[in-house]
Write a protein that holds these residues in place. Structure first.
Motif, PDB file in Angstrom:
ATOM      1  N   GLN A  95      33.342  49.186  64.478  1.00 49.99           N
ATOM      2  CA  GLN A  95      34.694  50.180  64.363  1.00 49.99           C
ATOM      3  C   GLN A  95      34.163  51.552  64.632  1.00 49.99           C
ATOM      4  N   THR A  96      34.412  52.588  65.046  1.00 50.24           N
ATOM      5  CA  THR A  96      34.397  53.745  65.166  1.00 50.24           C
ATOM      6  C   THR A  96      35.648  54.413  64.183  1.00 50.24           C
ATOM      7  N   GLY A  97      35.534  56.029  63.265  1.00 53.57           N
ATOM      8  CA  GLY A  97      36.558  56.522  63.666  1.00 53.57           C
ATOM      9  C   GLY A  97      37.115  55.373  61.960  1.00 53.57           C
ATOM     10  N   ASN A  98      38.622  55.460  62.364  1.00 54.02           N
ATOM     11  CA  ASN A  98      39.356  54.443  60.747  1.00 54.02           C
ATOM     12  C   ASN A  98      39.838  53.209  61.639  1.00 54.02           C
ATOM     13  N   ASN A 101      40.818  52.981  67.676  1.00 51.90           N
ATOM     14  CA  ASN A 101      41.165  53.603  69.076  1.00 51.90           C
ATOM     15  C   ASN A 101      40.018  52.717  69.384  1.00 51.90           C
ATOM     16  N   PHE A 102      38.867  52.637  68.933  1.00 52.43           N
ATOM     17  CA  PHE A 102      37.989  51.719  68.984  1.00 52.43           C
ATOM     18  C   PHE A 102      36.955  50.359  68.059  1.00 52.43           C
ATOM     19  N   ASN A 126      34.695  47.818  71.939  1.00 52.52           N
ATOM     20  CA  ASN A 126      35.745  48.210  73.081  1.00 52.52           C
ATOM     21  C   ASN A 126      36.732  48.791  72.692  1.00 52.52           C
ATOM     22  N   GLN A 127      37.552  49.756  73.535  1.00 51.79           N
ATOM     23  CA  GLN A 127      38.178  50.309  73.968  1.00 51.79           C
ATOM     24  C   GLN A 127      39.666  49.409  73.550  1.00 51.79           C
ATOM     25  N   ILE A 391      35.175  61.469  70.916  1.00 49.72           N
ATOM     26  CA  ILE A 391      35.218  60.565  71.492  1.00 49.72           C
ATOM     27  C   ILE A 391      36.160  59.489  70.762  1.00 49.72           C
ATOM     28  N   LEU A 392      34.751  58.778  70.561  1.00 47.41           N
ATOM     29  CA  LEU A 392      34.766  57.800  69.119  1.00 47.41           C
ATOM     30  C   LEU A 392      35.693  57.901  67.932  1.00 47.41           C
TER      31      LEU A 392
END
Length: 394
Positions: A95-98, A101-102, A126-127, A391-392
């Motif tokens: 994962q990215t962020g938390n 979203n991705f 994946n998005q 973005i990610l």
């Protein structure tokens, strides 16, 4: 009688001696029945974007054992990672962020004291979010999104004025120069401001660049004063003026996670399109500074997930309904925000996790603002890698 007394003393001595020996035997038995050390193997790989060529640094890679203990690591600037994982079949989360979203989930059979190398076809990020953008005059964040292999839908200011329309998205990108004709249709922007407040308060995330700070604090296509009419972020939280000078600005990355993802902590940002929105002041308890000007320490890139607003309706936002964001504390009192399947939440909470991000409002999405962007000329250098991170990690 004396003989009986001596006999009793002899028995007591013998008993104590045997008991001592019994303690030794018990200790040995306990040690032998203590759970053996957890058998683990290693997983290695390289996190990539969907285009298969861009490495993703700073991605979270983790799994759980059968007692819901987390095994966690992050990818380096080249996307590479090594994860120690418990033996057996496990779901590996990337994962990215938390993770809202991705994210990517893969199955892996981990063998004791062995290393399993995951193929890049398995570790592409994946998005899962629906992404929208408003076309700008000087900025094309959609070009970077597409280059990474992801998709975004173009919407207009009229769409922003329709809450039903924007509620279907998880992320909205506001390109520099898209907030125009404010004075000719103020009612439109009043609706936009209210809808963006509702969108973020209910978990949606937005990114605004340069002149489009006006969506946050008010004004038209650029802002020349503080406390202008419009916007949805309180005036006490941020002020930006269109007084930045043309030229190269030396910058320092001010966030450890961003530094890890990028592989560098200093860069030059080329402000080559005329005057730009300079951050005059901000509330440091509300905003986190991710990039700052080296010589002045002025903020160049900020984010927050502390947005709250009274009177905004509770509205379902986006498409993420099967995963839940939780905060987990790692050894060393390091806190991480990740998203996990709903079925895991009760077990993780029982071990001390909390529902929601580790910081910020429990319902707020992120607001990112950068004074720079991907210029129409394409001359952005290392700032382009930072925008990939934005973005990610929204």
């Amino acid at each position: 009688m004396r003989k009986h007394y001596l006999f009793i003393l002899l028995c007591v001595f013998t008993l104590l001696t045997n008991c001592s020996g019994g303690d030794d035997s018990l200790t040995t038995t306990t040690a032998s029945t203590t759970a053996a050390a957890v058998k683990t193997g290693k997983l290695t790989g390289k996190v990539m974007s969907q285009n298969g060529t861009t490495p993703i640094g700073g991605a979270s890679v983790f799994t759980f054992d059968d007692k819901y203990k987390i095994y966690y690591t992050t990818s380096d600037a080249e996307g590479k990672f090594t994860l120690d994982a418990p033996e057996g079949n496990h779901t590996i989360y990337i994962q990215t962020g938390n993770g809202t979203n991705f994210r990517t989930e893969i199955s892996a059979n981990v063998k004791d004291n062995e290393t399993l190398n995951l193929d890049v076809s398995q570790t592409k990020l994946n998005q899962v979010a629906k992404i929208a953008y408003v076309k700008g005059t000087y900025d094309k964040i959609e070009d970077i999104i597409t280059t990474l292999g992801y998709t975004a839908t173009e919407i207009t200011n009229n769409d922003l004025a329709n809450l039903t329309t924007i509620a279907q998205y998880d992320i909205i990108f506001l390109n520099c120069g898209s907030r125009n004709n404010y004075s000719s249709n103020p009612a439109l922007y009043t609706a936009i401001d209210a809808n963006l407040a509702t969108f973020v308060a209910n978990g949606g995330s937005i990114y605004a660049s340069d002149w489009d700070v006006a969506y946050l604090v008010g004004g038209t296509s650029n802002t020349n004063n503080c406390s202008l009419a419009g916007g949805f972020v309180p005036d006490t939280k941020l002020c930006s003026k269109n007084i930045g000078n043309v030229g190269m600005v030396g910058a320092t990355v001010n966030n450890a996670g961003l530094t890890t993802a990028l592989g560098f902590n200093t860069l030059n940002i080329n402000y080559d399109l005329g005057a730009w929105q300079k951050i005059i002041n901000y509330d440091p308890a509300y905003w986190e500074v991710l990039v700052k000007e080296t010589s002045t320490s002025d903020a160049l890139m900020i984010r927050t997930n502390h947005f709250t607003a009274t009177g905004t309706p509770t509205t379902p936002i986006g498409t993420n309904t099967t995963f839940v964001t939780v905060c987990i504390t790692l050894p060393g009192n390091i806190q991480i925000s990740i998203s996990v399947p709903q079925i895991l939440v009760p077990y993780l909470v029982a071990l001390g996790a909390t529902v929601g991000s580790c910081s910020g409002s429990s319902t707020s999405g992120y607001i990112y603002y950068t004074t720079f962007h991907n210029h129409a000329s394409g001359n952005i250098g290392n700032a382009g890698v930072i925008l990939q991170y934005v973005i990610l990690n929204l």
